[in-house]
Design a protein around this motif. Structure first.
Motif, PDB file in Angstrom:
ATOM      1  N   VAL A  12       2.964  47.546  17.768  1.00  0.00           N
ATOM      2  CA  VAL A  12       2.029  47.209  16.695  1.00  0.00           C
ATOM      3  C   VAL A  12       2.284  45.760  16.279  1.00  0.00           C
ATOM      4  CG1 VAL A  12       1.224  47.771  14.374  1.00  0.00           C
ATOM      5  CG2 VAL A  12       2.012  49.596  15.914  1.00  0.00           C
ATOM      6  N   GLY A  14       0.630  41.677  17.474  1.00  0.00           N
ATOM      7  CA  GLY A  14       0.647  40.810  18.653  1.00  0.00           C
ATOM      8  C   GLY A  14       1.030  39.393  18.308  1.00  0.00           C
ATOM      9  N   ARG A  37      -4.079  43.587  14.752  1.00  0.00           N
ATOM     10  CA  ARG A  37      -5.068  43.696  13.676  1.00  0.00           C
ATOM     11  C   ARG A  37      -6.188  42.651  13.779  1.00  0.00           C
ATOM     12  NH1 ARG A  37      -2.330  42.339   8.034  1.00  0.00           N
ATOM     13  NH2 ARG A  37      -1.937  40.423   9.167  1.00  0.00           N
ATOM     14  N   LEU A  48       7.485  24.954  16.465  1.00  0.00           N
ATOM     15  CA  LEU A  48       8.619  25.875  16.401  1.00  0.00           C
ATOM     16  C   LEU A  48       9.784  25.207  17.112  1.00  0.00           C
ATOM     17  CD1 LEU A  48       7.584  29.445  17.599  1.00  0.00           C
ATOM     18  CD2 LEU A  48       8.493  28.837  15.358  1.00  0.00           C
ATOM     19  N   ARG A 109       3.584  26.465  18.244  1.00  0.00           N
ATOM     20  CA  ARG A 109       3.736  27.935  18.251  1.00  0.00           C
ATOM     21  C   ARG A 109       2.591  28.610  19.014  1.00  0.00           C
ATOM     22  NH1 ARG A 109       5.253  30.711  13.424  1.00  0.00           N
ATOM     23  NH2 ARG A 109       6.484  28.949  12.791  1.00  0.00           N
ATOM     24  N   ARG A 131      -7.346  46.230  15.843  1.00  0.00           N
ATOM     25  CA  ARG A 131      -6.704  47.544  15.634  1.00  0.00           C
ATOM     26  C   ARG A 131      -5.704  47.413  14.494  1.00  0.00           C
ATOM     27  NH1 ARG A 131      -9.640  48.005  19.766  1.00  0.00           N
ATOM     28  NH2 ARG A 131      -9.418  49.635  21.326  1.00  0.00           N
ATOM     29  N   LEU A 164       6.047  39.935   8.285  1.00  0.00           N
ATOM     30  CA  LEU A 164       6.673  39.932   6.948  1.00  0.00           C
ATOM     31  C   LEU A 164       6.120  41.020   6.036  1.00  0.00           C
ATOM     32  CD1 LEU A 164       8.333  38.373   4.689  1.00  0.00           C
ATOM     33  CD2 LEU A 164       6.231  37.082   4.292  1.00  0.00           C
ATOM     34  N   ALA A 184       6.113  26.007   1.800  1.00  0.00           N
ATOM     35  CA  ALA A 184       6.093  25.083   2.942  1.00  0.00           C
ATOM     36  C   ALA A 184       4.670  24.605   3.197  1.00  0.00           C
ATOM     37  CB  ALA A 184       6.620  25.776   4.191  1.00  0.00           C
ATOM     38  N   ARG A 186       2.556  22.382   6.204  1.00  0.00           N
ATOM     39  CA  ARG A 186       2.743  21.983   7.597  1.00  0.00           C
ATOM     40  C   ARG A 186       1.672  20.984   7.993  1.00  0.00           C
ATOM     41  NH1 ARG A 186       3.149  28.250   9.456  1.00  0.00           N
ATOM     42  NH2 ARG A 186       5.298  28.307  10.164  1.00  0.00           N
ATOM     43  N   VAL A 228       6.976  19.369   8.447  1.00  0.00           N
ATOM     44  CA  VAL A 228       7.042  20.501   7.522  1.00  0.00           C
ATOM     45  C   VAL A 228       7.628  19.981   6.211  1.00  0.00           C
ATOM     46  CG1 VAL A 228       7.848  22.876   7.154  1.00  0.00           C
ATOM     47  CG2 VAL A 228       7.592  22.009   9.491  1.00  0.00           C
ATOM     48  N   PRO A 299      13.441  36.012   7.742  1.00  0.00           N
ATOM     49  CA  PRO A 299      14.392  35.082   7.111  1.00  0.00           C
ATOM     50  C   PRO A 299      13.662  33.978   6.360  1.00  0.00           C
ATOM     51  CG  PRO A 299      13.970  34.392   9.363  1.00  0.00           C
ATOM     52  CD  PRO A 299      13.033  35.555   9.086  1.00  0.00           C
ATOM     53  N   GLN A 305      15.373  30.305  13.159  1.00  0.00           N
ATOM     54  CA  GLN A 305      15.746  31.393  14.071  1.00  0.00           C
ATOM     55  C   GLN A 305      14.827  32.606  13.946  1.00  0.00           C
ATOM     56  OE1 GLN A 305      18.569  32.155  16.321  1.00  0.00           O
ATOM     57  NE2 GLN A 305      18.646  29.940  16.516  1.00  0.00           N
ATOM     58  N   GLY A 306      13.765  32.554  13.118  1.00  0.00           N
ATOM     59  CA  GLY A 306      12.950  33.754  12.891  1.00  0.00           C
ATOM     60  C   GLY A 306      12.268  34.251  14.152  1.00  0.00           C
ATOM     61  N   ALA A 307      11.522  33.368  14.811  1.00  0.00           N
ATOM     62  CA  ALA A 307      10.824  33.768  16.036  1.00  0.00           C
ATOM     63  C   ALA A 307      11.843  34.061  17.142  1.00  0.00           C
ATOM     64  CB  ALA A 307       9.869  32.658  16.473  1.00  0.00           C
ATOM     65  N   ALA A 310      13.204  37.487  16.841  1.00  0.00           N
ATOM     66  CA  ALA A 310      12.214  38.468  17.296  1.00  0.00           C
ATOM     67  C   ALA A 310      12.249  38.581  18.830  1.00  0.00           C
ATOM     68  CB  ALA A 310      10.826  38.063  16.813  1.00  0.00           C
TER      69      ALA A 310
HETATM   70  P1  FAD Z   1       4.242  37.641  12.859  1.00  0.00           P
HETATM   71  O1  FAD Z   1       4.177  36.309  13.495  1.00  0.00           O
HETATM   72  O2  FAD Z   1       3.933  37.725  11.403  1.00  0.00           O
HETATM   73  O3  FAD Z   1       3.261  38.595  13.676  1.00  0.00           O
HETATM   74  C1  FAD Z   1       2.850  39.845  13.177  1.00  0.00           C
HETATM   75  C2  FAD Z   1       1.574  40.246  13.889  1.00  0.00           C
HETATM   76  O4  FAD Z   1       1.235  41.578  13.513  1.00  0.00           O
HETATM   77  C3  FAD Z   1       0.384  39.363  13.534  1.00  0.00           C
HETATM   78  O5  FAD Z   1      -0.306  39.010  14.709  1.00  0.00           O
HETATM   79  C4  FAD Z   1      -0.448  40.247  12.612  1.00  0.00           C
HETATM   80  O6  FAD Z   1      -1.836  39.956  12.680  1.00  0.00           O
HETATM   81  C5  FAD Z   1      -0.138  41.634  13.166  1.00  0.00           C
HETATM   82  N1  FAD Z   1      -0.266  42.714  12.177  1.00  0.00           N
HETATM   83  C6  FAD Z   1       0.145  42.697  10.895  1.00  0.00           C
HETATM   84  N2  FAD Z   1      -0.107  43.867  10.313  1.00  0.00           N
HETATM   85  C7  FAD Z   1      -0.695  44.651  11.236  1.00  0.00           C
HETATM   86  C8  FAD Z   1      -1.192  45.981  11.233  1.00  0.00           C
HETATM   87  N3  FAD Z   1      -1.123  46.727  10.124  1.00  0.00           N
HETATM   88  N4  FAD Z   1      -1.734  46.491  12.366  1.00  0.00           N
HETATM   89  C9  FAD Z   1      -1.781  45.735  13.493  1.00  0.00           C
HETATM   90  N5  FAD Z   1      -1.335  44.461  13.561  1.00  0.00           N
HETATM   91  C10 FAD Z   1      -0.799  43.927  12.442  1.00  0.00           C
HETATM   92  N6  FAD Z   1      11.174  30.544  13.690  1.00  0.00           N
HETATM   93  C11 FAD Z   1      11.847  29.957  14.717  1.00  0.00           C
HETATM   94  O7  FAD Z   1      12.410  30.652  15.573  1.00  0.00           O
HETATM   95  N7  FAD Z   1      11.930  28.590  14.814  1.00  0.00           N
HETATM   96  C12 FAD Z   1      11.334  27.763  13.901  1.00  0.00           C
HETATM   97  O8  FAD Z   1      11.414  26.532  14.013  1.00  0.00           O
HETATM   98  C13 FAD Z   1      10.614  28.360  12.806  1.00  0.00           C
HETATM   99  N8  FAD Z   1      10.016  27.594  11.891  1.00  0.00           N
HETATM  100  C14 FAD Z   1       9.319  28.169  10.865  1.00  0.00           C
HETATM  101  C15 FAD Z   1       8.707  27.348   9.913  1.00  0.00           C
HETATM  102  C16 FAD Z   1       8.008  27.921   8.855  1.00  0.00           C
HETATM  103  C17 FAD Z   1       7.383  27.022   7.823  1.00  0.00           C
HETATM  104  C18 FAD Z   1       7.895  29.340   8.770  1.00  0.00           C
HETATM  105  C19 FAD Z   1       7.129  29.985   7.642  1.00  0.00           C
HETATM  106  C20 FAD Z   1       8.510  30.158   9.705  1.00  0.00           C
HETATM  107  C21 FAD Z   1       9.226  29.595  10.763  1.00  0.00           C
HETATM  108  N9  FAD Z   1       9.859  30.379  11.736  1.00  0.00           N
HETATM  109  C22 FAD Z   1      10.557  29.793  12.752  1.00  0.00           C
HETATM  110  C23 FAD Z   1       9.819  31.850  11.631  1.00  0.00           C
HETATM  111  C24 FAD Z   1       8.790  32.473  12.577  1.00  0.00           C
HETATM  112  O9  FAD Z   1       7.537  31.845  12.402  1.00  0.00           O
HETATM  113  C25 FAD Z   1       8.663  33.971  12.341  1.00  0.00           C
HETATM  114  O10 FAD Z   1       9.937  34.537  12.155  1.00  0.00           O
HETATM  115  C26 FAD Z   1       7.993  34.652  13.530  1.00  0.00           C
HETATM  116  O11 FAD Z   1       6.736  34.072  13.767  1.00  0.00           O
HETATM  117  C27 FAD Z   1       7.873  36.154  13.307  1.00  0.00           C
HETATM  118  O12 FAD Z   1       7.145  36.725  14.379  1.00  0.00           O
HETATM  119  P2  FAD Z   1       6.652  38.255  14.298  1.00  0.00           P
HETATM  120  O13 FAD Z   1       5.902  38.480  15.553  1.00  0.00           O
HETATM  121  O14 FAD Z   1       7.796  39.139  13.964  1.00  0.00           O
HETATM  122  O15 FAD Z   1       5.681  38.308  13.047  1.00  0.00           O
END
Ligand code: FAD
Length: 411
Positions: A12, A14, A37, A48, A109, A131, A164, A184, A186, A228, A299, A305-307, A310
């Motif tokens: 769930v 993408g 979604r 990133l 990204r 979805r 999040l 933040a 960007r 940023v 985080p 390190q957030g992405a 993951a």
């Molecule tokens: P998300 O990217 O939030 O993806 C979630 C997906 O789920 C989305 O596509 C959304 O549409 C979908 N979704 C949500 N709810 C539903 C639902 N109910 N049903 C179906 N689909 C749904 N990280 C790094 O590693 N390096 C960096 O330099 C970095 N810089 C950053 C700078 C900033 C300013 C910020 C805010 C964050 C940064 N991060 C960085 C963190 C990073 O962006 C995130 O940790 C990462 O993108 C998380 O990925 P994710 O796939 O877990 O979540």
């Protein structure tokens, strides 16, 4: 995959977490279906930073060359004081690559997301948009999800990578996001727009200052420049609901050095990101539903390190499944190692934020401690940039570079 047949795994979300884990699991021969979604797959935002603990995984997936061709390999990561612009400390990223065996890279990204999207397509992952998942339930032989349009999908395993504001996290854990009162802004602009601003286009530069910081680096082979700007919002502190708005941006950076101030007018002002995280939790696995990525461990972004976390989550889960082909065992092993690692990153990111944003005497003390660091001392990066641990025994000891307790008057 035949759309009528039920998959081995439902993912769930993408985003980078969902697609990278879908790809990791498809590489194990599993039939994976992603439920997103949005109407289209994509990423909002700009650059990133991806450290060697991520590029190592990209290399294993055979995706590093594509990432190199789209990203930039900066020469240094330089930290400067945002008020007087003096250098505080640096990482020599060529030497860092020699130490860890893989590069430190910056990439748009949407390019990294696109790399995983194409990899998923090649691996036969079924990618479904529009979805929205609103419910989760364990069943006798797996789990099922309920979609907003009333449909139900089921599989032996469900990965919730819905970010999040995860629905899965709300239903299964029930905690709230935590606001840092920071926001933040960007921007990614053509490099020509910053040439006269005194920027170091070959480096990642982080300016840290009282209640604010500013990050700069080049993207897309050096054609674009990413910025940023992060600051504490007075409106958030005053308890106003609508906080972090553009009128607060200029005031927050008024006292900073020339290069930073010249960068502020270029920031996008139609969208901003309130800096939220969550307290770490230990229960990511609920039967056959597992939280992953920001849904499990959002985080503050100060460790960049957030992405990466993951992407590591999906790699670890797939490796454990490959070893045992038993979901319950794989999920237990996943939770055993990832919860603690991500807890450390989340807590360190919060501490980094406090340290970066110091003012007055604590700021000066911090600067002295940072300047004393040897460029080639990797004590504070080894536990993060080294190989991703598969078991708690492999997890390296943690090292805090400048404990706040050594800075008098720090929060
Ligand atoms: P998300 O990217 O939030 O993806 C979630 C997906 O789920 C989305 O596509 C959304 O549409 C979908 N979704 C949500 N709810 C539903 C639902 N109910 N049903 C179906 N689909 C749904 N990280 C790094 O590693 N390096 C960096 O330099 C970095 N810089 C950053 C700078 C900033 C300013 C910020 C805010 C964050 C940064 N991060 C960085 C963190 C990073 O962006 C995130 O940790 C990462 O993108 C998380 O990925 P994710 O796939 O877990 O979540």
């Amino acid at each position: 995959m035949n759309p009528e047949s039920s998959p081995d795994v439902l993912v769930v979300g993408g985003g980078i977490g969902g697609l990278s884990s879908a790809y990791a699991l498809a590489r194990q021969g599993l039939r994976v279906r992603v439920l997103e979604r949005a109407k289209e797959f994509g990423e909002v935002g700009a650059g990133l930073q991806i450290a060697p603990n991520c590029t190592r995984i990209l290399a294993e997936y055979g995706l590093l060359d594509e990432a190199r061709s789209l990203g930039v390999l900066p020469e240094n990561m330089v930290m400067r004081d945002a008020l007087d612009s003096r250098e505080l400390t640096r990482l020599d990223l060529r030497d860092l690559e020699r130490r860890y065996g893989y590069p430190y890279m910056v990439i748009h990204r949407s390019d990294l997301h696109g790399i995983f999207l194409r990899a998923c397509e090649r691996a036969g992952v079924e990618l479904l948009t529009d979805r929205t998942v609103i419910g989760y339930e364990n069943t006798a032989d797996g789990a099922r999800v309920l979609l907003a349009d009333g449909r139900v999908e089921s599989a032996p395993m469900v990965v919730a990578a819905d970010g999040l504001n995860s629905v899965a996290r709300r239903l299964l854990v029930g905690d709230d996001v935590v606001s840092s009162d920071y926001v933040a802004y960007r921007a990614a602009v053509p490099i020509e727009q910053v040439r006269d601003n005194g920027v170091a286009a070959k480096d990642v530069t982080v300016y840290i200052g009282p209640r604010c910081h500013f990050v700069q680096y080049a993207l897309r082979g050096g054609d674009m420049f990413n910025q940023v700007a992060v600051f504490e919002s007075p409106k958030a502190l005053a308890g106003q609901a609508d906080w972090g708005t553009p009128d607060e941006l200029d005031a927050a950076f008024e006292a900073t050095c020339d290069t930073v101030r010249k960068g502020i007018p270029l920031m996008w002002r139609d969208r901003w990101w309130q800096m939220l995280d969550r307290d770490p939790v230990e229960n990511w696995v609920h039967g056959r539903v597992a939280l992953l990525g920001d849904a499990a461990h959002p985080p503050l972004q100060y460790m960049a390190q957030g992405a990466i976390m993951a992407i590591e989550d999906g790699w670890v889960l797939a490796r454990h499944y490959a070893g045992q082909r038993d979901w319950d065992a794989a999920l237990a092993a996943y939770e055993a190692v990832r919860v603690e690692h991500c807890r450390r990153v989340q807590s360190t990111a919060r501490e980094w934020g406090k340290l970066w944003h110091l003012d007055g005497t604590p700021r000066l003390q911090r600067n002295e401690i940072m300047r004393a660091r040897d460029t080639y001392d990797y004590g504070f990066t080894d536990w993060v940039y080294g190989p991703t641990a598969l078991t708690p025994d492999e997890e390296p000891a943690m090292f805090t570079p400048v404990p706040l307790s050594t800075v008098s008057g720090a929060p």
